[in-house]
Design an enzyme around this catalytic site. Structure first.
Site, PDB file in Angstrom:
ATOM      1  N   HIS A   1       0.880  -1.175   0.000  1.00  0.00           N
ATOM      2  CA  HIS A   1       0.000   0.000   0.000  1.00  0.00           C
ATOM      3  C   HIS A   1       0.911   1.217   0.000  1.00  0.00           C
ATOM      4  CE1 HIS A   1      -4.036   1.577   0.502  1.00  0.00           C
ATOM      5  NE2 HIS A   1      -3.633   2.361   1.479  1.00  0.00           N
TER       6      HIS A   1
ATOM      7  N   LYS B   1     -10.166   6.531  -3.337  1.00  0.00           N
ATOM      8  CA  LYS B   1      -9.178   7.558  -2.967  1.00  0.00           C
ATOM      9  C   LYS B   1      -7.852   7.102  -3.547  1.00  0.00           C
ATOM     10  CE  LYS B   1      -7.229   8.633   1.549  1.00  0.00           C
ATOM     11  NZ  LYS B   1      -7.553   9.168   2.871  1.00  0.00           N
TER      12      LYS B   1
ATOM     13  N   LYS C   1      -3.792   7.530  -3.751  1.00  0.00           N
ATOM     14  CA  LYS C   1      -2.666   8.059  -2.994  1.00  0.00           C
ATOM     15  C   LYS C   1      -1.647   8.614  -3.975  1.00  0.00           C
ATOM     16  CE  LYS C   1      -3.204   7.196   1.338  1.00  0.00           C
ATOM     17  NZ  LYS C   1      -3.533   8.311   2.219  1.00  0.00           N
TER      18      LYS C   1
ATOM     19  N   ASP D   1      -5.408  11.784  -2.204  1.00  0.00           N
ATOM     20  CA  ASP D   1      -4.775  12.151  -0.939  1.00  0.00           C
ATOM     21  C   ASP D   1      -3.299  12.377  -1.221  1.00  0.00           C
ATOM     22  OD1 ASP D   1      -3.948  12.563   1.625  1.00  0.00           O
ATOM     23  OD2 ASP D   1      -4.675  10.650   2.427  1.00  0.00           O
TER      24      ASP D   1
ATOM     25  N   GLU E   1      -7.262  15.798  -0.662  1.00  0.00           N
ATOM     26  CA  GLU E   1      -6.941  15.686   0.760  1.00  0.00           C
ATOM     27  C   GLU E   1      -5.502  16.130   1.028  1.00  0.00           C
ATOM     28  OE1 GLU E   1      -8.175  11.891   2.251  1.00  0.00           O
ATOM     29  OE2 GLU E   1      -6.862  11.978   3.994  1.00  0.00           O
TER      30      GLU E   1
ATOM     31  N   ASP F   1      -6.479  16.699   6.675  1.00  0.00           N
ATOM     32  CA  ASP F   1      -6.277  15.420   7.361  1.00  0.00           C
ATOM     33  C   ASP F   1      -5.138  15.570   8.366  1.00  0.00           C
ATOM     34  OD1 ASP F   1      -6.114  12.860   8.235  1.00  0.00           O
ATOM     35  OD2 ASP F   1      -5.325  12.004   6.380  1.00  0.00           O
TER      36      ASP F   1
ATOM     37  N   LYS G   1     -10.585  11.497  12.606  1.00  0.00           N
ATOM     38  CA  LYS G   1      -9.890  10.255  12.960  1.00  0.00           C
ATOM     39  C   LYS G   1      -9.844  10.142  14.476  1.00  0.00           C
ATOM     40  CE  LYS G   1      -7.203   9.938   8.736  1.00  0.00           C
ATOM     41  NZ  LYS G   1      -5.898   9.801   8.101  1.00  0.00           N
TER      42      LYS G   1
ATOM     43  N   GLU H   1     -13.889   6.144   5.083  1.00  0.00           N
ATOM     44  CA  GLU H   1     -12.895   5.272   4.448  1.00  0.00           C
ATOM     45  C   GLU H   1     -12.519   4.163   5.440  1.00  0.00           C
ATOM     46  OE1 GLU H   1      -9.552   7.868   3.654  1.00  0.00           O
ATOM     47  OE2 GLU H   1      -9.120   8.073   5.778  1.00  0.00           O
TER      48      GLU H   1
END
Ligand code: MUC
Ligand code: MG
Length: 373
Positions: free
Chosen positions: A22, A167, A169, A198, A224, A249, A273, A327
């Site tokens: 990831h 989303k 990255k 993001d 983001e 974020d 979060k 998410e």
């Protein structure tokens, strides 16, 4: 009547493999590391909590190892012997004696809520005032690092009716390459999906000004954290110029950060979060600041496992508006779970448990197998 007291806190570091690498701007994950907290009370009830970050110290100021050490060394002595059912008093004791450490706080607050919910026979969402939704729509992050693989993955998620919000990255390479990658994915998915990005703070203000325009033109719905967290004024300037809304974020590392961002008009959307605010109750304080300021909400994740994900879900279920959905897909990124019953994802949603506490039971064998020794 004797009140139940907190008897012990046990922390375990658990390493679980991910389904694929990831790739984020600051780190590529090959596994995820959870800190699981077991808070035992004198009435025999155990509350479970989780504190999880991304990439050791690559993402935030707490690592799994520091979270464990700080709970064991500083939080536990403050809590042992205290009334287990008074969460306000327990968290106030921590507030008076501990600075920062919102990830560790989040695990503690979660475990206290889980224990109290079990004690009273109430799910955590009900303990927090009551759910206004039974499920949460969940975005998926496309982060394989390859455009064709990401498109295939998105198509599979649409077919499975698991996700229709994606989303992407970006931020680890030249912005023009990222923009081409995002535009190709949006072209392939069209109106069948919402595509968001993001940047994880990777751009300067100057790069962000141009790139946000191009991303907006390509049909991206949400951008983001394009620039570093500390520059609130620059974020307000980028936000004012961007055709797609900007979401804060990393800029939110506390409830106070939420207030300062709201006051500066720095972003029209906040990622909530639990780990960054200090728990499922603390994150609702940020949500309420945002609501009062007309800022839209998104239920964010630190890619927690099932415990942290469901703790977040119980909190987000109580919000009157969650315009950008969530998410909360962390458990789906992992090949293994440490719960007896894994969270239910169906028809694009994560279902919120209706059993007391978080609605989780640890699988002792798996926990022992995957815990770090
Ligand atoms: C982040 O920065 O939002 C959330 C989803 C994902 O893929 O990474 C995280 C962290
Ligand atoms: Mg983010």
């Amino acid at each position: 009547m004797s009140v139940p007291l907190i008897e012990s806190l046990e922390t375990l570091i658990v390493d679980l493999p991910t389904i694929r690498p990831h790739k984020l701007a600051m780190h590529t994950m090959q596994r995820q590391t959870l800190v699981i907290l077991r808070l035992r009370c004198s009435d025999g009830i155990e509350g479970v909590g989780e504190a999880t970050t991304i990439g050791g110290l690559a993402y935030a100021g707490e690592s799994p190892e520091s979270i464990k050490t700080n709970i064991d060394t500083y939080f536990a002595p403050l809590l042992i012997g205290q009334p287990a059912g008074n969460i306000n008093a327990a968290m106030l004791r921590i507030d008076r004696n501990v600075r920062a450490n919102t990830f560790a706080r989040s695990a503690v607050e979660t475990a206290l809520l889980d224990a109290q919910g079990k004690r009273l026979g109430l799910p955590v969402a009900e303990l927090l005032g009551g759910r206004v939704r039974d499920g949460l729509e969940v975005a998926w992050t496309l982060a394989s690092g390859n455009t064709a693989t990401d498109i295939e993955e998105a198509e599979r998620m649409l077919d499975l009716r698991r996700h229709r919000i994606f989303k992407l990255k970006i931020g680890s390479r030249d912005a023009s390459l990222d923009i081409a990658h995002v535009a190709a994915i949006k072209r392939a998915l069209g109106d069948r999906a919402s595509v968001r990005v993001d940047v994880n703070q990777a751009w300067s203000e100057a790069v962000a000004m141009r790139a946000c325009q191009a991303l907006g033109d390509a049909g991206v719905d949400l951008i983001e954290q394009p620039i570093p967290r500390q520059d609130v004024q620059a974020q307000a300037r980028v936000s004012a110029r961007s055709p797609a809304p900007i979401m804060a974020d990393e800029a939110i590392e506390s409830v106070e950060d939420s207030f300062n961002l709201a006051r500066a008009g720095a972003a029209p959307v906040f990622a909530l979060k639990i780990a960054k605010n200090g728990g499922p109750r603390a994150v609702l304080r940020s949500a309420h600041i945002a609501e009062a300021a007309g800022i839209a909400l998104y239920g964010g994740t630190m890619l927690e496992g099932s415990v942290g994900t469901l703790a977040s879900a119980h909190a987000f279920a109580t919000l009157s508006k969650l315009e950008w959905h969530t998410e909360l897909f962390g458990p789906l990124l992992l090949t293994e779970d440490i719960l007896v019953e894994v969270p239910v994802y169906r028809d694009f949603e994560l279902k919120i448990p209706t059993t007391p506490g978080l609605g989780v039971t640890l699988d002792e064998e798996r926990l022992q197998h995957f815990r770090r020794r």
